[in-house]
Enzyme design. Structure first.
Site, short mmCIF file in Angstrom:
data_model
loop_
_atom_site.label_atom_id
_atom_site.label_comp_id
_atom_site.label_asym_id
_atom_site.label_seq_id
_atom_site.Cartn_x
_atom_site.Cartn_y
_atom_site.Cartn_z
N SER A 106 0.85 -1.19 0.00
CA SER A 106 0.00 0.00 0.00
C SER A 106 0.88 1.23 0.00
O SER A 106 2.05 1.18 0.43
CB SER A 106 -0.89 0.00 1.25
OG SER A 106 -1.48 1.25 1.48
N TYR A 134 -1.72 0.40 11.08
CA TYR A 134 -1.97 -0.09 9.71
C TYR A 134 -0.75 0.14 8.83
O TYR A 134 -0.30 -0.77 8.11
CB TYR A 134 -3.19 0.59 9.10
CG TYR A 134 -3.43 0.12 7.68
CD1 TYR A 134 -3.95 -1.15 7.44
CD2 TYR A 134 -3.10 0.92 6.59
CE1 TYR A 134 -4.13 -1.61 6.14
CE2 TYR A 134 -3.27 0.47 5.29
CZ TYR A 134 -3.79 -0.80 5.07
OH TYR A 134 -3.96 -1.26 3.79
#
Length: 326
Positions: A132, A156
């Site tokens: 990501s 995250y």
């Protein structure tokens, strides 16, 4: 940039996270191309696009958790998997802040389990691991390119930094045929996480309610349409088969535009013909303020280009939600 049916027809492919946003669209494209697709699925999600579209009835389903290495190894062996596309993850930043351990287990342990199972499975010839843009963390120099350090600081972001580095380690140390994708914020039909800005805004407008912006509205993000993401994963998986120089490489995929949350909401309101005003709550915490990607490596090394502009992707997304919420 079309999917090469001649390449995928009859090819045994494992997709982890098949009920997710990208996984649903990716699995559908694999089935259209004639691949023998196996999906690793943890939870039964009846509202998932994979289920609603009927695609789930056309693939082999392995029920289980990405943290179960024996299960993954069994699936790779029994179905003689040739290509793996690893999407399974806990993807919501807010949930990661509340439940860091389960996020770390899914995103980090899940990745090393998958790669270790692939290392023990000689039939596997191509592995794409979804990282990501959050793996880069909060950087002063923008846009991020693939040489930008991976410096996640919040749960995250850290989980994606770690998974990304683990994938690179398996490529470097064991010559595993793995490449990494780093994409921006995915949006598109089938995203039922209503706290995300695109589906949340669309549902609010359809209901005649003011859309809610959790942040101050000035966070800059790199929004990436889900069908573009699915096509990028397939292109990279195809090229990994014949190009050893792609092993261990990471690729940014992006429309390379900077859009604030407020600007995105305004685009959606305009496309929906709504005069509602957003409610800005300014409640977001532990999130990166400014992110966007440089995708020149993917263009130059893979011949990749996005298929959809932001407005084109939003139009297709609106059509999906109008049908879903009708």
């Amino acid at each position: 940039m079309s999917v090469q049916r001649s390449f995928w027809s009859g090819r045994p492919v494992l997709v982890t996270g098949g009920t997710g946003l990208v996984g649903s669209w990716l699995t559908s494209k694999l089935r259209e191309a004639g691949a023998d697709t196996v999906c690793l699925i943890r939870d039964w999600v009846p509202q998932s696009e994979l289920v609603r579209s009927g695609t789930i009835d056309q693939v082999t389903v392995v029920r289980g958790d990405i943290r179960d290495r024996d299960l993954i190894e069994r699936a790779l062996g029994e179905y003689e998997i040739d290509t793996v596309i690893h999407l399974a993850a806990q993807t919501i930043v807010g949930i990661a802040n509340r439940n860091p351990v389960s996020t770390f287990e899914s995103n980090i342990q899940g990745t090393w389990n998958l790669l270790e199972a692939c290392r023990r499975s000689p039939a596997v010839r191509s592995i794409v691991v979804a990282s990501s843009d959050k793996a880069y963390g909060d950087q002063e120099e923008l846009p991020y390119d693939e040489s930008t350090p991976l410096e996640g600081r919040h749960p995250y972001d850290v989980s994606k930094s770690c998974a990304d580095l683990i994938a690179q380690a398996y490529a470097k140390t064991y010559d595993l045929p793995v490449s990494v994708t780093r994409c921006g914020n995915f949006y598109g039909g089938g995203d039922l996480n209503w706290n995300r800005i695109v589906p949340g805004t669309i549902r609010s407008v359809i209901r005649g309610e003011r859309p809610v912006i959790r942040s101050d509205g000035q966070f800059v993000r790199d929004y990436f349409y889900v069908e573009d993401g699915a096509a990028a994963y397939l292109l990279l998986a195809e090229q990994l088969h014949g190009r050893s120089e792609l092993r261990g490489q990471a690729f940014n995929f992006s429309n390379e535009i900077q859009v604030t949350v407020c600007e995105l909401v305004q685009r959606i309101l305009r496309l929906m013909g709504s005069d509602l005003e957003a409610e800005i709550r300014n409640e977001a915490s532990n999130e990166i303020r400014h992110q966007y990607l440089n995708a020149s490596r993917a263009r130059e090394m893979l011949g990749w280009a996005p298929l959809f502009t932001l407005d084109q992707g939003l139009e297709r997304t609106l059509a999906w939600y109008r049908d879903y919420l009708r």
